[in-house]
Write a protein that holds these residues in place. Structure first.
Motif, PDB file in Angstrom:
ATOM      1  N   LEU A  21       0.831  -1.211   0.000  1.00  0.00           N
ATOM      2  CA  LEU A  21       0.000   0.000   0.000  1.00  0.00           C
ATOM      3  C   LEU A  21       0.863   1.257   0.000  1.00  0.00           C
ATOM      4  O   LEU A  21       0.533   2.257  -0.634  1.00  0.00           O
ATOM      5  CB  LEU A  21      -0.930   0.000   1.213  1.00  0.00           C
ATOM      6  N   SER A  22       1.986   1.170   0.715  1.00  0.00           N
ATOM      7  CA  SER A  22       2.887   2.313   0.761  1.00  0.00           C
ATOM      8  C   SER A  22       3.451   2.609  -0.624  1.00  0.00           C
ATOM      9  O   SER A  22       3.540   3.768  -1.041  1.00  0.00           O
ATOM     10  CB  SER A  22       4.019   2.023   1.743  1.00  0.00           C
TER      11      SER A  22
ATOM     12  N   LEU B  26      -0.032   8.055  -5.768  1.00  0.00           N
ATOM     13  CA  LEU B  26      -1.267   8.835  -5.607  1.00  0.00           C
ATOM     14  C   LEU B  26      -0.925  10.319  -5.577  1.00  0.00           C
ATOM     15  O   LEU B  26       0.203  10.706  -5.241  1.00  0.00           O
ATOM     16  CB  LEU B  26      -1.966   8.458  -4.302  1.00  0.00           C
ATOM     17  N   ASN B  27      -1.906  11.117  -5.900  1.00  0.00           N
ATOM     18  CA  ASN B  27      -1.734  12.562  -5.846  1.00  0.00           C
ATOM     19  C   ASN B  27      -1.456  12.977  -4.391  1.00  0.00           C
ATOM     20  O   ASN B  27      -2.212  12.613  -3.488  1.00  0.00           O
ATOM     21  CB  ASN B  27      -3.029  13.205  -6.362  1.00  0.00           C
TER      22      ASN B  27
ATOM     23  N   LEU C 163     -10.088  17.468  -6.514  1.00  0.00           N
ATOM     24  CA  LEU C 163     -11.227  16.684  -7.033  1.00  0.00           C
ATOM     25  C   LEU C 163     -11.171  15.250  -6.495  1.00  0.00           C
ATOM     26  O   LEU C 163     -12.200  14.666  -6.129  1.00  0.00           O
ATOM     27  CB  LEU C 163     -11.197  16.651  -8.558  1.00  0.00           C
ATOM     28  N   GLY C 164      -9.957  14.708  -6.451  1.00  0.00           N
ATOM     29  CA  GLY C 164      -9.781  13.347  -5.926  1.00  0.00           C
ATOM     30  C   GLY C 164     -10.238  13.255  -4.484  1.00  0.00           C
ATOM     31  O   GLY C 164     -10.873  12.272  -4.069  1.00  0.00           O
ATOM     32  N   SER C 165      -9.934  14.302  -3.727  1.00  0.00           N
ATOM     33  CA  SER C 165     -10.363  14.343  -2.326  1.00  0.00           C
ATOM     34  C   SER C 165     -11.897  14.354  -2.238  1.00  0.00           C
ATOM     35  O   SER C 165     -12.486  13.694  -1.368  1.00  0.00           O
ATOM     36  CB  SER C 165      -9.764  15.586  -1.678  1.00  0.00           C
TER      37      SER C 165
ATOM     38  N   ARG D 124       6.280  14.372  -0.954  1.00  0.00           N
ATOM     39  CA  ARG D 124       5.505  13.882  -2.108  1.00  0.00           C
ATOM     40  C   ARG D 124       5.295  15.005  -3.124  1.00  0.00           C
ATOM     41  O   ARG D 124       5.384  14.788  -4.329  1.00  0.00           O
ATOM     42  CB  ARG D 124       4.129  13.389  -1.647  1.00  0.00           C
ATOM     43  N   ALA D 125       5.004  16.205  -2.600  1.00  0.00           N
ATOM     44  CA  ALA D 125       4.754  17.330  -3.501  1.00  0.00           C
ATOM     45  C   ALA D 125       5.984  17.687  -4.322  1.00  0.00           C
ATOM     46  O   ALA D 125       5.868  18.242  -5.408  1.00  0.00           O
ATOM     47  CB  ALA D 125       4.285  18.543  -2.699  1.00  0.00           C
ATOM     48  N   TYR D 126       7.172  17.370  -3.786  1.00  0.00           N
ATOM     49  CA  TYR D 126       8.400  17.618  -4.547  1.00  0.00           C
ATOM     50  C   TYR D 126       8.786  16.395  -5.376  1.00  0.00           C
ATOM     51  O   TYR D 126       9.897  16.325  -5.905  1.00  0.00           O
ATOM     52  CB  TYR D 126       9.542  18.015  -3.616  1.00  0.00           C
ATOM     53  N   GLY D 127       7.879  15.439  -5.457  1.00  0.00           N
ATOM     54  CA  GLY D 127       8.088  14.308  -6.357  1.00  0.00           C
ATOM     55  C   GLY D 127       8.981  13.220  -5.801  1.00  0.00           C
ATOM     56  O   GLY D 127       9.458  12.363  -6.555  1.00  0.00           O
TER      57      GLY D 127
END
Lengths: 556, 315
Positions: free
Chosen positions: A38-39, A45-46, A148-150, B107-110
């Protein structure tokens, strides 16, 4: 203290079985492997979806709404079953209960989720987190998709809460599974569309008083939509099964609505992404492509309606009127674009001869935007003209309105009005830009005020003049497109030849006056990326190694 | 400090106009790898505006700014990959703990997979936030929040850091810790542009400073370089074993001495000149036969220089 990074995911949950056990059992190992999977899946995922889902799970708003939905479902079940009474044993009452449950589901879906989407983006700006977000490598479309995903994640939870109730309605008979699926799909897309509207509204302004005004209007709209959703979902719950009949024309309507929905959704999505995109980026081309697709889809559906309606001229009239209004509205925004083209955009301009001929109208800029609208309007007028001529040739039932003459006046003069008004607006804004910075909102307002003046001033003069007050139509009203076109379609064809000379003539003059601006924008050519950018690009995306093309080639 | 041929930060004739206010007016300077560059000026001088332009949060009216050779106007995405910006506000989310906060920005920095976990771990270690990993952000003290924000700024290992008032509101211990962190980051080769109102601290950690007022750059260079270019009077004190009054008379006759004060055996005065002239003065006092047991000169601090260079005007 040294932080163990490799166990970050597990460290986030100290009570996980993997860490609490000394010798991990088979179950714990299984749990660990699931968690690792899952990690890994979560990596793709966004980030905004991940963060907002984490926040939502801990938020009181979500908990309260979820509990309220569950409680309301229980209360509704008991109340409706009690109301039905002994009939429940022999009568098919599934539809009644389904309508009740959908009314409950409509509250979180139509009010809570879209409002949360709106608030989510506004709160990013209020809490100063938006700046932090916008300097990350997340692209604006990822930010919008994450929001939107949220919304979809929240909807999924509410759907899951009501799912046992829906199963209960099916067991009571009177409603079939396809109908339930149709109603849920309808509710889902309704909620998603409203969430998209909420996100778009949240990007429109940074000024607090305007945000409050927008919020009030949005909430009012949501309440109205909530009532609409209750009525429509109830209708579908009772009569949805009628749609499944093989000859049901309703499917054409649903397909047409779906086309309108998805193209408008795409337009709103790219508009919202454009609003939060850095100014040097090309925000215009994706929107213009969306407009083209939306217009093409509309033409397609109207062509279908035209064929289905025995090639009647009414379909051509509806197409011309609605598409004209559409391109005028889009034109007010396209002519509001900034006149400068950044170096960044210049690097991606069409380069080839053919590319420059056919794709330059998609380049950002008010001049190319104006020409884009003019080109689309012209193509549309030609298409309508062909349709109109075909209506006369092909076998059709007798039609009296609109006549060939009336419709041809509408097409020519309607084209002239839109080209002239947008062009005059562009000239005014271009002049104002020499002295001050003119915002997009100001440009749109100028365009609308111009139209309002063209319609309002002759109307005011007519109302105040004793001679003209009772007259039907005079050339004083020539600047009023609504009254003039109405007059032409309402038996005023006698004035047509004069109007056809004046209105498109003025439009052509305005078009010529705007040509220097258009040519100036078209003369902007592609520029090579700086060496530093090319070097970085090569490091980021190295060219693939050349493979041997024949057995005699040396490997690279 | 690593002085490479290409600066990590470069402001080239930067202008920013808001309505009638020229917030940044023709500002140009460069910052190199491993350099801590102090950016000082009164409130409303244009520091934050220029920093926001560098961070790709605002657009210049004219001129350009470059990070690692990339224009902030034309290549903001490439700039963002190389830049960490710590604004003068926290920007925290509700219902999020320290780990989740850093995880989100990673995550936001990829950053994905082990790379992300390693980055979070390194930041936790660097900022000493490991014990706070599962604490909600809103429950953190100001100093801890500031550490967390520094951690967020460096989560993607940027080569350039822009820190806007990072020490504001911190207690002395937290300030010392922050200073040490900045020193370590500079030693690791990062170019750091930092603004602060605490000039004594900025003087200690900055290799060079720029002084800005009313949007205009007044001076750029090391504190010593700027001081030498500023004509201010230094203060000195002399303690003698005996004949303090005679020394006072002797000094009073000199044209370069003023504001003379005698307090027991200690004479204080102000004089025009630099360190060299102080040495000459001391030699002349000794040669004149005064038994000097203490000589001290107060050199121009960054505060003195700042006060002299700026005029306290606000736009």
């Amino acid at each position: 203290m040294s932080f163990d990074a490799t166990n970050l995911e597990l460290a986030a949950n100290p009570e996980s079985p993997a860490t609490s056990a000394g010798n991990p059992s088979r179950a714990a190992l299984l749990w660990q492997s699931i968690e690792r999977f899952l990690s890994r899946a979560g990596d793709w995922l966004n980030p905004i979806l991940v963060k907002e889902t984490r926040q939502a799970i801990k938020s009181s708003q979500f908990t309260i709404t979820f509990v309220l939905v569950l409680a309301a479902c229980w209360v509704a079940t008991i109340a409706i079953v009690a109301w039905i009474g002994p009939r429940i044993f022999y009568s098919a009452e599934g539809s009644t209960l389904l309508a009740g449950y959908l009314s409950i589901l409509a509250f979180p879906l139509i009010i809570v989720v879209p409002l949360a989407s709106y608030r989510s983006l506004i709160a990013e700006r209020e809490d100063n987190t938006y700046d932090l977000l916008s300097i990350t490598t997340l692209r604006p479309r990822q930010i919008i998709s994450g929001k939107l995903g949220s919304s979809i994640a929240q909807m999924a939870v509410y759907f899951s809460a009501i799912m046992p109730c829906l199963a209960f309605t099916y067991l009571l008979r009177g409603v079939d599974l396809p109908t339930i699926a149709l109603v849920l799909t309808f509710m889902f897309f309704w909620s998603l569309g409203l969430s998209m509207v909420g996100i778009l509204l949240a990007t429109l302004t940074l000024q607090r008083f305007l945000q409050v005004l927008i919020l009030v209007a949005f909430v009012a709209g949501l309440i109205y939509m909530f009532l609409m959703a209750i009525a429509m979902s109830g209708t579908l719950a009772y009569w949805g099964r009628d749609l499944w009949s093989p000859n049901g024309e309703a499917w054409y309507v649903i397909a047409a609505l779906a086309t309108a929905y998805f193209t408008t959704f795409a337009l709103a999505y790219f508009a919202a992404a454009g609003m939060i995109t850095f100014t040097s980026e090309n925000r215009s081309t994706p929107l213009r492509l969306c407009m083209l697709i939306q217009c093409a889809a509309f033409i397609g559906w109207m062509s279908g309606a035209w064929i289905a309606d025995d090639y009647a001229r009414e379909a051509v009239f509806v197409l011309a009127s609605m598409a004209g209004a559409y391109w005028y509205a889009m034109g007010t925004m396209l002519t509001a674009e900034r006149p400068t083209v950044s170096q960044r955009v210049r690097r991606r301009l069409p380069q080839s001869f053919l590319g420059r001929i056919f794709l330059s109208w998609l380049n950002p800029g008010p001049g190319t935007g104006y020409m884009f609208v003019v080109a689309n309007l012209t193509a549309l007028a030609i298409l309508c003209w062909i349709g109109m001529m075909a209506s006369d040739i092909l076998p059709t039932r007798l039609r009296t309105w609109p006549s060939f003459e009336e419709l041809s006046y509408l097409l020519t003069i309607g084209w002239g009005y839109i080209v002239a008004y947008l062009g005059i607006g562009l000239l005014i804004v271009g002049t104002l830009r020499r002295f001050a910075f003119v915002t997009m909102l100001a440009t749109v307002l100028i365009q609308f005020l111009l139209l309002l003046a063209g319609f309002g001033i002759p109307y005011a003069i007519k109302s105040m003049s004793l001679e003209l007050r009772d007259a039907d139509y005079s050339f004083l009203q020539i600047t009023d497109p609504f009254f003039t076109l109405y007059h032409l379609l309402d038996g005023g064809s006698a004035d047509g030849p004069v109007l056809v000379l004046i209105v498109p003539g003025v439009a052509l003059c305005v078009l010529l006056l705007n040509m220097p601006r258009v040519v100036r924008e078209l003369r902007i050519i592609r520029e090579a990326a700086p060496q530093r950018v090319a070097q970085d690009e090569a490091e980021l995306h190295p060219p693939p190694e050349a493979l041997p093309q024949s057995p005699w080639d040396e490997p690279a | 400090m690593i002085r490479t041929s290409t600066p990590q930060i470069e402001l080239r004739h930067l202008h920013r106009v808001f309505d009638r206010t020229h917030a940044v007016n023709d500002v140009s300077f460069e910052v190199y790898a491993g350099e801590v560059f102090g950016y000082i000026g009164p409130n409303g001088a244009g520091k934050t505006t220029s920093m926001r332009i560098l961070a790709t949060l605002d657009e210049p009216t004219a001129g350009d700014a470059f990070v690692d050779g990339f224009s902030v106007i034309d290549d903001p995405d490439r700039v963002r990959r190389r830049l960490g910006f710590m604004p003068d506000y926290f920007g925290t989310y509700e219902n999020v703990n320290v780990t989740e906060y850093l995880d989100f920005f990673a995550r936001a920095y990829g950053l994905v997979g082990q790379e992300r976990l390693r980055a979070i771990g390194e930041v936790m270690d660097f900022t000493l936030l490991g014990t706070m990993a599962h604490k909600p952000i809103n429950g953190l003290s100001k100093g801890m929040k500031q550490r967390l924000c520094l951690g967020r700024t460096m989560i993607h290992n940027p080569s350039v850091l822009i820190l806007d008032e990072p020490a504001a509101g911190l207690d002395p211990r937290a300030r010392i810790e922050l200073r040490e962190m900045i020193d370590r980051l500079a030693a690791a080769g990062k170019a750091i542009l930092i603004s602060s109102h605490i000039l004594t601290e900025l003087a200690e950690i900055s290799h060079r400073v720029a002084i800005i007022e009313q949007g205009r750059l007044l001076a750029v260079g090391s504190v010593a370089e700027i001081s030498s270019g500023v004509q201010t009077r230094g203060t000195a004190r002399v303690r003698v074993l005996r004949d303090a009054d005679k020394l006072a008379h002797w000094l009073a006759e000199r044209r370069d001495i003023s504001d003379l004060k005698l307090d027991g055996d200690l004479t204080t005065f102000s004089h025009a000149g630099n360190r060299e002239s102080e040495a000459i003065l001391l030699r002349e006092i000794v040669e004149a036969g005064f038994p000097v047991i203490e000589f001290g000169a107060k050199h121009k601090s960054l505060e003195d220089v700042f006060l002299h260079v700026t005029e306290g005007r606000v736009q």
